[in-house]
Design a protein around this motif. Structure first.
Motif, mmCIF file in Angstrom:
data_model
loop_
_atom_site.group_PDB
_atom_site.id
_atom_site.type_symbol
_atom_site.label_atom_id
_atom_site.label_comp_id
_atom_site.label_asym_id
_atom_site.label_seq_id
_atom_site.Cartn_x
_atom_site.Cartn_y
_atom_site.Cartn_z
ATOM 1 N N SER A 13 0.858 -1.178 0.000
ATOM 2 C CA SER A 13 0.000 0.000 0.000
ATOM 3 C C SER A 13 0.900 1.235 0.000
ATOM 4 O O SER A 13 2.097 1.152 0.313
ATOM 5 C CB SER A 13 -0.894 0.005 1.241
ATOM 6 O OG SER A 13 -0.107 0.243 2.406
ATOM 7 N N LYS A 14 0.331 2.367 -0.330
ATOM 8 C CA LYS A 14 1.107 3.603 -0.346
ATOM 9 C C LYS A 14 1.654 3.908 1.050
ATOM 10 O O LYS A 14 2.817 4.293 1.200
ATOM 11 C CB LYS A 14 0.248 4.759 -0.850
ATOM 12 C CG LYS A 14 1.010 6.045 -0.998
ATOM 13 C CD LYS A 14 0.187 7.132 -1.649
ATOM 14 C CE LYS A 14 1.066 8.371 -1.815
ATOM 15 N NZ LYS A 14 0.404 9.411 -2.564
ATOM 16 N N VAL A 15 0.810 3.714 2.072
ATOM 17 C CA VAL A 15 1.241 3.947 3.454
ATOM 18 C C VAL A 15 2.424 3.048 3.800
ATOM 19 O O VAL A 15 3.416 3.499 4.384
ATOM 20 C CB VAL A 15 0.064 3.717 4.437
ATOM 21 C CG1 VAL A 15 0.539 3.694 5.880
ATOM 22 C CG2 VAL A 15 -1.009 4.768 4.241
ATOM 23 N N SER A 17 4.575 1.559 1.767
ATOM 24 C CA SER A 17 5.755 1.932 0.986
ATOM 25 C C SER A 17 6.458 3.147 1.595
ATOM 26 O O SER A 17 7.683 3.145 1.755
ATOM 27 C CB SER A 17 5.348 2.218 -0.458
ATOM 28 O OG SER A 17 6.477 2.532 -1.223
ATOM 29 N N ILE A 18 5.691 4.159 1.952
ATOM 30 C CA ILE A 18 6.274 5.361 2.555
ATOM 31 C C ILE A 18 6.928 5.028 3.893
ATOM 32 O O ILE A 18 8.052 5.450 4.178
ATOM 33 C CB ILE A 18 5.192 6.459 2.713
ATOM 34 C CG1 ILE A 18 4.786 6.988 1.340
ATOM 35 C CG2 ILE A 18 5.686 7.590 3.621
ATOM 36 C CD1 ILE A 18 3.547 7.871 1.350
ATOM 37 N N ARG A 19 6.240 4.251 4.708
ATOM 38 C CA ARG A 19 6.765 3.905 6.032
ATOM 39 C C ARG A 19 8.049 3.089 5.912
ATOM 40 O O ARG A 19 9.033 3.339 6.622
ATOM 41 C CB ARG A 19 5.698 3.137 6.810
ATOM 42 C CG ARG A 19 6.150 2.493 8.090
ATOM 43 C CD ARG A 19 6.439 3.488 9.220
ATOM 44 N NE ARG A 19 6.824 2.756 10.409
ATOM 45 C CZ ARG A 19 6.004 2.463 11.408
ATOM 46 N NH1 ARG A 19 4.756 2.883 11.396
ATOM 47 N NH2 ARG A 19 6.443 1.772 12.433
ATOM 48 N N ILE A 20 8.066 2.098 5.028
ATOM 49 C CA ILE A 20 9.243 1.246 4.881
ATOM 50 C C ILE A 20 10.419 2.069 4.366
ATOM 51 O O ILE A 20 11.546 1.930 4.846
ATOM 52 C CB ILE A 20 8.940 0.046 3.966
ATOM 53 C CG1 ILE A 20 7.900 -0.857 4.637
ATOM 54 C CG2 ILE A 20 10.217 -0.736 3.653
ATOM 55 C CD1 ILE A 20 7.279 -1.889 3.696
ATOM 56 N N GLN A 21 10.183 2.939 3.396
ATOM 57 C CA GLN A 21 11.265 3.777 2.875
ATOM 58 C C GLN A 21 11.821 4.692 3.972
ATOM 59 O O GLN A 21 13.035 4.904 4.058
ATOM 60 C CB GLN A 21 10.772 4.583 1.679
ATOM 61 C CG GLN A 21 10.563 3.715 0.458
ATOM 62 C CD GLN A 21 9.961 4.471 -0.722
ATOM 63 O OE1 GLN A 21 9.899 5.687 -0.730
ATOM 64 N NE2 GLN A 21 9.516 3.736 -1.724
ATOM 65 N N LYS A 22 10.932 5.211 4.814
ATOM 66 C CA LYS A 22 11.362 6.066 5.929
ATOM 67 C C LYS A 22 12.227 5.265 6.903
ATOM 68 O O LYS A 22 13.290 5.725 7.341
ATOM 69 C CB LYS A 22 10.140 6.641 6.646
ATOM 70 C CG LYS A 22 10.486 7.517 7.818
ATOM 71 C CD LYS A 22 9.221 8.035 8.509
ATOM 72 C CE LYS A 22 9.619 8.895 9.681
ATOM 73 N NZ LYS A 22 8.848 8.657 10.853
ATOM 74 N N GLU A 23 11.775 4.067 7.263
ATOM 75 C CA GLU A 23 12.543 3.229 8.186
ATOM 76 C C GLU A 23 13.902 2.851 7.600
ATOM 77 O O GLU A 23 14.908 2.840 8.296
ATOM 78 C CB GLU A 23 11.763 1.968 8.563
ATOM 79 C CG GLU A 23 10.635 2.240 9.529
ATOM 80 C CD GLU A 23 10.037 0.964 10.089
ATOM 81 O OE1 GLU A 23 10.788 0.016 10.432
ATOM 82 O OE2 GLU A 23 8.789 0.907 10.189
ATOM 83 N N HIS A 72 0.156 -4.262 4.132
ATOM 84 C CA HIS A 72 -0.458 -3.254 4.994
ATOM 85 C C HIS A 72 0.407 -2.898 6.208
ATOM 86 O O HIS A 72 -0.109 -2.478 7.245
ATOM 87 C CB HIS A 72 -1.849 -3.712 5.444
ATOM 88 C CG HIS A 72 -2.799 -3.848 4.300
ATOM 89 N ND1 HIS A 72 -3.211 -2.774 3.537
ATOM 90 C CD2 HIS A 72 -3.374 -4.941 3.748
ATOM 91 C CE1 HIS A 72 -4.014 -3.201 2.581
ATOM 92 N NE2 HIS A 72 -4.126 -4.514 2.679
ATOM 93 N N TYR A 73 1.722 -3.093 6.081
ATOM 94 C CA TYR A 73 2.644 -2.671 7.130
ATOM 95 C C TYR A 73 2.498 -1.158 7.308
ATOM 96 O O TYR A 73 2.333 -0.456 6.333
ATOM 97 C CB TYR A 73 4.083 -3.028 6.716
ATOM 98 C CG TYR A 73 5.136 -2.622 7.718
ATOM 99 C CD1 TYR A 73 5.376 -3.415 8.829
ATOM 100 C CD2 TYR A 73 5.871 -1.458 7.564
ATOM 101 C CE1 TYR A 73 6.333 -3.047 9.756
ATOM 102 C CE2 TYR A 73 6.824 -1.090 8.491
ATOM 103 C CZ TYR A 73 7.048 -1.889 9.582
ATOM 104 O OH TYR A 73 7.996 -1.527 10.512
ATOM 105 N N PRO A 74 2.501 -0.599 8.466
ATOM 106 C CA PRO A 74 2.728 -1.161 9.790
ATOM 107 C C PRO A 74 1.451 -1.596 10.523
ATOM 108 O O PRO A 74 1.513 -1.940 11.697
ATOM 109 C CB PRO A 74 3.373 0.003 10.538
ATOM 110 C CG PRO A 74 2.682 1.200 9.983
ATOM 111 C CD PRO A 74 2.477 0.879 8.518
ATOM 112 N N MET A 75 0.320 -1.556 9.848
ATOM 113 C CA MET A 75 -0.909 -2.005 10.505
ATOM 114 C C MET A 75 -0.878 -3.514 10.753
ATOM 115 O O MET A 75 -1.555 -4.013 11.641
ATOM 116 C CB MET A 75 -2.142 -1.626 9.675
ATOM 117 C CG MET A 75 -2.286 -0.122 9.461
ATOM 118 S SD MET A 75 -2.111 0.868 10.961
ATOM 119 C CE MET A 75 -3.611 0.446 11.806
ATOM 120 N N GLU A 76 -0.088 -4.216 9.970
ATOM 121 C CA GLU A 76 0.096 -5.659 10.116
ATOM 122 C C GLU A 76 1.571 -5.916 10.418
ATOM 123 O O GLU A 76 2.448 -5.283 9.828
ATOM 124 C CB GLU A 76 -0.308 -6.356 8.818
ATOM 125 C CG GLU A 76 -0.198 -7.848 8.855
ATOM 126 C CD GLU A 76 -0.530 -8.483 7.501
ATOM 127 O OE1 GLU A 76 -0.091 -9.630 7.287
ATOM 128 O OE2 GLU A 76 -1.206 -7.854 6.676
#
Length: 161
Positions: A13-15, A17-23, A72-76
């Motif tokens: 998901s877009k969320v 992808s953004i979160r993983i790239q940030k981490e 759906h990371y980080p919700m999952e």
């Protein structure tokens, strides 16, 4: 071993992808002590080297974690396993599956890959014995054909190690 190949994974998901790239960017600037991310072009699967902390049973030992990030990371929660050979530990099965509540029931979106790694290193560091979990062979046999650790109904009853 994990039952999930790159081709069978769903698109992030877009969320996510953004979160993983940030981490990943944060990890590259300031990795948690005792860990090294092995750079690949796969954003959904990280391979991380874990170095046993000095003064523990695992001092001077190196292991590898495989972190598979769901759509759906980080919700999952991510799926995290040790690659072969897995450390001999009361909460780590010989197939690399880890019995640690934050990877399943206690996961929250506030957690990060880095915080999971630190929890795993803490779990290793606090162990006073090197032994496999009770029922290791039976569990590994049941998982033989790619069963994910997320399909396991874990019983979190031992917080001593």
């Amino acid at each position: 071993m994990t039952g999930s190949s790159t081709s069978s994974r769903k698109v992030l998901s877009k969320v996510a992808s953004i979160r993983i790239q940030k981490e990943l960017a944060e990890w590259q600037l300031d990795p948690p002590p005792g860990f090294l991310h092995k750079v690949t072009d796969d954003l959904q699967r990280w391979v991380i080297e874990v170095y046993g902390a000095q003064g523990t049973l695992y001092a001077n030992e190196k292991f590898q974690l495989q972190v598979d990030l769901p759509e759906h990371y980080p919700m999952e929660a991510p799926q995290v396993i040790f690659l072969h050979p897995a450390p001999v530990h009361p909460h780590i099965y010989s197939n690399g599956h880890i019995c640690l509540d934050i990877l399943y029931d206690s996961w929250t979106p506030a957690m990060t890959i880095g915080s999971v790694c630190i929890s795993i290193l803490s779990m290793l560091s606090s162990s006073t014995v090197k032994e496999r979990p009770e029922g290791n062979d039976r569990y590994v046999e049941k998982c033989r054909y790619g069963k994910s650790p997320k399909e396991t109904r874990w019983r979190f009853h031992d917080d001593k190690v």
